[in-house]
Motif scaffolding. Structure first.
Motif, PDB file in Angstrom:
ATOM      1  N   ASP A 205      20.769  19.692  -8.358  1.00 16.84           N
ATOM      2  CA  ASP A 205      20.262  20.569  -9.595  1.00 16.84           C
ATOM      3  C   ASP A 205      20.413  22.234  -9.535  1.00 16.84           C
ATOM      4  O   ASP A 205      20.577  22.927 -10.312  1.00 16.84           O
ATOM      5  CB  ASP A 205      19.005  20.323  -9.752  1.00 16.84           C
TER       6      ASP A 205
ATOM      7  N   GLU B 199      20.468  18.381 -17.545  1.00 13.93           N
ATOM      8  CA  GLU B 199      20.982  17.943 -16.458  1.00 13.93           C
ATOM      9  C   GLU B 199      20.100  16.528 -16.079  1.00 13.93           C
ATOM     10  O   GLU B 199      20.571  15.685 -15.582  1.00 13.93           O
ATOM     11  CB  GLU B 199      20.914  18.863 -15.241  1.00 13.93           C
ATOM     12  N   ARG B 200      18.754  16.727 -16.359  1.00 13.03           N
ATOM     13  CA  ARG B 200      17.818  15.501 -16.126  1.00 13.03           C
ATOM     14  C   ARG B 200      18.194  14.254 -16.734  1.00 13.03           C
ATOM     15  O   ARG B 200      17.858  13.161 -16.582  1.00 13.03           O
ATOM     16  CB  ARG B 200      16.452  15.881 -16.327  1.00 13.03           C
ATOM     17  N   LYS B 201      18.983  14.387 -17.992  1.00  9.78           N
ATOM     18  CA  LYS B 201      19.422  13.359 -18.886  1.00  9.78           C
ATOM     19  C   LYS B 201      20.945  12.905 -18.507  1.00  9.78           C
ATOM     20  O   LYS B 201      21.481  12.198 -19.134  1.00  9.78           O
ATOM     21  CB  LYS B 201      19.238  13.733 -20.406  1.00  9.78           C
ATOM     22  N   LYS B 202      21.148  13.142 -17.181  1.00  9.86           N
ATOM     23  CA  LYS B 202      22.428  12.872 -16.806  1.00  9.86           C
ATOM     24  C   LYS B 202      23.660  13.519 -17.583  1.00  9.86           C
ATOM     25  O   LYS B 202      24.599  12.919 -17.560  1.00  9.86           O
ATOM     26  CB  LYS B 202      22.419  11.407 -16.697  1.00  9.86           C
TER      27      LYS B 202
ATOM     28  N   GLN C  83      19.177  15.086  -4.838  1.00 10.67           N
ATOM     29  CA  GLN C  83      19.207  15.420  -6.363  1.00 10.67           C
ATOM     30  C   GLN C  83      18.716  16.619  -6.738  1.00 10.67           C
ATOM     31  O   GLN C  83      19.481  17.546  -7.414  1.00 10.67           O
ATOM     32  CB  GLN C  83      18.574  14.394  -7.175  1.00 10.67           C
TER      33      GLN C  83
ATOM     34  N   ASP D   3      26.889  15.821 -17.857  1.00 10.41           N
ATOM     35  CA  ASP D   3      27.686  16.521 -16.923  1.00 10.41           C
ATOM     36  C   ASP D   3      27.671  17.883 -17.564  1.00 10.41           C
ATOM     37  O   ASP D   3      27.246  18.327 -18.736  1.00 10.41           O
ATOM     38  CB  ASP D   3      28.844  15.827 -16.789  1.00 10.41           C
TER      39      ASP D   3
END
Length: 264
Positions: A138, A195-198, A134, A200
């Protein structure tokens, strides 16, 4: 959150970021832009020396300089070499000053991803188990987004440079260009939190479009530093560390603020 509320939040987050870095002893992250500066300076110096030498050799062959035997020919040859050296280095500085911000963002993406995660963990207490796969995703996302933002900014730059020739209207082109560059710099910084909060990339774009003030506020300080002649790019790496902390703080506050409003 209104445009000006987001703008103010972005600006204010820088003072919070500086205190945050001091309080939580995150100053060690400044070693990365220092190392980056050393590498870029070494590569840039070697490249300009090599390029200026090759250009001078080409010029020598073109004008048949080796056959010059008149008085002062050696002096003229030396002056031309020095002049070519200066011109090439100035061009390097000018070009790098313009695209250097995105080069810094791309090359320091691994550091930004980890630092942003660390800041949010301290603020919220949320745990983010390390996943190397992951982590690589990132980094790749950060590079892709920075490239996208750079290309779009270039299109706007060309447009506003053309508009700059229009009387009166052209007076506002420089201000517009600064706002646009600040927006895209801020976008790149904010995305590390999204991005960490999913979210896109499409969702990230939608978020930033509705938080333009926040993006400009968090990217403007970085943009201002880049405008400093000669040393702007060297300083920008250090400021980017503060910008990432500031954008993470601002984005977290913005999201929490909106959640509170929605609950009420």
């Amino acid at each position: 959150m209104t445009f000006f509320q987001g703008l103010q939040l972005g600006f204010n987050s820088y003072s919070k970021a500086i205190n945050f870095i001091k309080k939580h002893k995150l100053g060690c992250f400044f070693i990365f832009p220092l190392l980056l500066n050393i590498i870029l300076f070494s590569l840039g110096y070697a490249s300009t020396v090599s390029l200026s030498t090759k250009c001078f050799v080409y010029l020598t062959d073109w004008v048949n300089m080796d056959s010059w035997d008149f008085w002062g020919s050696n002096f003229i040859s030396s002056v031309l070499f020095v002049f070519m050296n200066i011109v090439i280095r100035l061009l390097f500085v000018i070009i790098f000053a313009y695209i250097g911000g995105y080069i810094v963002i791309m090359l320091l993406s691994p550091v930004f991803a980890y630092l942003s995660e660390t800041v949010e963990k301290i603020i919220t207490g949320n745990e983010f188990p390390f996943d190397f796969k992951q982590f690589l995703k990132d980094i790749w996302r950060g590079i892709r987004l920075a490239t996208r933002n750079f290309l779009i900014e270039m299109m706007f730059t060309i447009l506003f440079l053309i508009i700059g020739f229009i009387p009166i209207v052209g007076l506002f082109s420089s201000l517009a260009l600064f706002a646009i560059s600040s927006y895209f710099y801020g976008f790149s910084f904010i995305d590390f939190s999204l991005e960490r909060k999913k979210a896109d990339i499409k969702e990230s774009i939608a978020f930033v479009k509705t938080h333009k003030g926040l993006a400009i506020g968090t990217g403007s300080v970085f943009g201002i530093v880049l405008m400093i002649p000669y040393i702007g790019v060297l300083l920008s790496g250090f400021i980017s560390i503060i910008s990432i902390v500031a954008s993470t703080i601002a984005t977290t506050e913005s999201i929490n603020h909106e959640k509170t409003i929605n609950l009420n």
